[in-house]
Design a protein around this motif. Structure first.
Motif, PDB file in Angstrom:
ATOM      1  N   SER A 155      22.290  21.798  17.372  1.00 57.58           N
ATOM      2  CA  SER A 155      21.804  21.710  15.995  1.00 57.58           C
ATOM      3  C   SER A 155      20.370  21.205  15.920  1.00 57.58           C
ATOM      4  O   SER A 155      19.631  21.547  14.988  1.00 57.58           O
ATOM      5  CB  SER A 155      22.720  20.797  15.169  1.00 57.58           C
ATOM      6  OG  SER A 155      22.768  19.489  15.721  1.00 57.58           O
TER       7      SER A 155
ATOM      8  N   LEU B 166      27.960  29.983  11.308  1.00 57.78           N
ATOM      9  CA  LEU B 166      26.929  29.510  12.232  1.00 57.78           C
ATOM     10  C   LEU B 166      26.642  30.547  13.302  1.00 57.78           C
ATOM     11  O   LEU B 166      25.479  30.782  13.655  1.00 57.78           O
ATOM     12  CB  LEU B 166      27.375  28.195  12.874  1.00 57.78           C
ATOM     13  CG  LEU B 166      26.459  27.620  13.963  1.00 57.78           C
ATOM     14  CD1 LEU B 166      25.047  27.389  13.426  1.00 57.78           C
ATOM     15  CD2 LEU B 166      27.042  26.327  14.534  1.00 57.78           C
TER      16      LEU B 166
ATOM     17  N   ALA C 175      23.285  28.223  18.360  1.00 57.61           N
ATOM     18  CA  ALA C 175      24.665  27.964  17.954  1.00 57.61           C
ATOM     19  C   ALA C 175      25.181  26.642  18.496  1.00 57.61           C
ATOM     20  O   ALA C 175      25.971  25.957  17.843  1.00 57.61           O
ATOM     21  CB  ALA C 175      25.568  29.105  18.411  1.00 57.61           C
TER      22      ALA C 175
ATOM     23  N   PRO D  68      31.392  27.216  17.630  1.00 61.82           N
ATOM     24  CA  PRO D  68      30.727  27.421  16.336  1.00 61.82           C
ATOM     25  C   PRO D  68      31.602  28.260  15.413  1.00 61.82           C
ATOM     26  O   PRO D  68      32.312  29.158  15.876  1.00 61.82           O
ATOM     27  CB  PRO D  68      29.439  28.167  16.719  1.00 61.82           C
ATOM     28  CG  PRO D  68      29.735  28.799  18.042  1.00 61.82           C
ATOM     29  CD  PRO D  68      30.673  27.869  18.741  1.00 61.82           C
TER      30      PRO D  68
ATOM     31  N   ARG E  25      24.575  33.340  11.822  1.00 57.87           N
ATOM     32  CA  ARG E  25      23.202  32.904  11.571  1.00 57.87           C
ATOM     33  C   ARG E  25      22.411  32.801  12.870  1.00 57.87           C
ATOM     34  O   ARG E  25      21.261  33.247  12.960  1.00 57.87           O
ATOM     35  CB  ARG E  25      23.208  31.543  10.852  1.00 57.87           C
ATOM     36  CG  ARG E  25      21.803  31.102  10.481  1.00 57.87           C
ATOM     37  CD  ARG E  25      21.764  29.708   9.881  1.00 57.87           C
ATOM     38  NE  ARG E  25      20.392  29.336   9.603  1.00 57.87           N
ATOM     39  CZ  ARG E  25      19.927  28.111   9.655  1.00 57.87           C
ATOM     40  NH1 ARG E  25      20.727  27.108   9.981  1.00 57.87           N
ATOM     41  NH2 ARG E  25      18.657  27.852   9.386  1.00 57.87           N
ATOM     42  N   ALA E  26      23.028  32.209  13.898  1.00 53.91           N
ATOM     43  CA  ALA E  26      22.350  32.074  15.190  1.00 53.91           C
ATOM     44  C   ALA E  26      22.016  33.443  15.766  1.00 53.91           C
ATOM     45  O   ALA E  26      20.922  33.654  16.312  1.00 53.91           O
ATOM     46  CB  ALA E  26      23.225  31.288  16.158  1.00 53.91           C
TER      47      ALA E  26
END
Length: 400
Positions: free
Chosen positions: A227, A205, A224, A201, A208-209
């Protein structure tokens, strides 16, 4: 690569356990209680500690030793792990462990017993374990894992050395994801680049995860790498902040149940496929080679119907528990906005900040507290084998 490199955000604990594993064996405590909130990595810490105790290089070499690989893979003859897919750990399983614990190690310095989720033991089962914790065999070490020391009976707690894990920061979790997580396709297969290397990732990403997982490493890894799971979470948040009518609540509960069933089915099928591939590789068989009659009985144990059903039920519960965390995070964000605390603690659901701001204006502080209480009530009902569909319908209807 040190055995400790996979442990995220627990440097103080790593330093403590590394010093123990490289010190005088006569001074090692033989009963440990490793505590940490869900997702903090307590089971991983227990396995890393076991590997460090058993391996000749104490898990500090540039390359993992055969002993280290065996311990981390769960195949070392002197390291046993008790985990369960059930609500409680059965007394017979603990009695079997005690029999093994009383034997001398066969190839390593110690016989190590790891019990994940020791808090799932009923008091009667815990009492069976107590005597072994009080007076362990000379070469046996017990590593017990629980969310907190308070989740374990005082009789066990007082006889163990307690190790407390913290919640890793988003940056620490994100760095772990960027270095260790491989993206997956729709079928759960790892993605490889043109050079044959795993596709990791990117930083955005990963961050965010990590933020959405709120410190839970396992959930962050899932977000991550997959999706589809991340998309389902986004859809749940959008559906939740848009609730206005009971009919919407019923539909949201139905959609969540469908998602939970699909995710659980895909997860179990992928696990069975990985186990089958590992069996074939171990026995020198290609993907389409016929399994010899001598190996067929063992091969047929992989993916047994009863095991698959039990694992699917457990995975479905995990998905629903994760969904409840998501619901709670939305109302947590509402409370943060209502108390002007964004600058100090931030929002979890940044992508939905505008809708959550509107929700914070519609709800009173009392309603927000009641909503968070309802989430915990739903969690208890699911843990008590309540009908998931009805539990979710009741939860969402109460939020319209």
């Amino acid at each position: 690569m040190s055995v400790w490199d996979s442990i995220v955000g627990q440097q103080q604990v790593i330093d403590q356990l590394r010093a123990v594993s490289t010190g005088d064996g006569a001074a090692i405590a033989q009963s440990w209680l490793i505590c940490g909130p869900p997702g903090s990595g307590r089971s991983n810490v227990a396995r890393a500690f076991a590997a460090a105790l058993q391996s000749p290089d104490h898990g500090l070499g540039d390359e993992p030793t055969r002993v280290t690989r065996q311990v981390l893979a769960g195949t070392h003859p002197d390291v046993m792990t008790l985990a369960t897919d059930k609500v409680t750990i059965g007394i017979d399983a603990v009695r079997d462990l005690i029999v093994s614990a009383e034997q001398m190690p066969t190839t390593a310095p110690w016989r190590i017993i790891i019990i994940e989720d020791v808090d799932r033991m009923l008091e009667r089962t815990t009492n069976v374990l107590l005597k072994e914790i009080e007076e362990p065999s000379p070469r046996t070490i017990w590593l017990l894992c629980a969310p907190s020391a308070e989740d374990v009976l005082p009789t066990i707690r007082s006889r163990t050395r307690i190790v407390s894990l913290g919640v890793p920061s988003d940056a620490q979790v994100a760095r772990h994801l960027e270095e260790h997580v491989t993206l997956e396709d729709a079928d759960g297969n790892s993605l490889l680049g043109a050079d044959g290397q795993p596709v990791r990732p990117d930083h955005a990403l990963a961050m965010r995860a990590a933020r959405l997982a709120e410190g839970h490493i396992g959930i962050a890894t899932l977000y991550a790498g997959n999706s589809d799971v991340l998309r389902d979470r986004d859809e749940l948040v959008v559906g939740l902040v848009g609730l206005r009518k009971a009919s919407q609540a019923i539909l949201l509960a139905e959609k969540l149940m469908e998602s939970a069933k699909a995710q659980a089915k895909q997860s179990v099928e992928a696990a069975v496929a990985r186990e089958e591939r590992a069996f074939r590789q171990l026995n020198g068989l290609g993907p389409k080679d016929r399994v010899p009659p001598s190996l067929r009985p063992v091969y047929n144990q992989i993916g047994k119907k009863d095991d698959v059903r039990r694992q699917t039920t457990r995975r479905q519960r995990d998905v629903l528990d994760r969904a409840l965390n998501t619901v709670a995070s939305v109302y947590r964000d509402v409370a943060v906005l209502q108390n002007d605390a964004v600058d100090s603690v931030g929002l979890v659901n940044l992508e939905n900040a505008e809708a959550i701001t509107d929700l914070s204006a519609r709800l009173s502080r009392r309603q927000v507290i009641d909503a968070l209480d309802e989430v915990e009530t739903a969690r208890r009902r699911l843990a008590g084998n309540g009908n998931p569909q009805l539990v979710l319908e009741a939860l969402f209807c109460g939020m319209t």
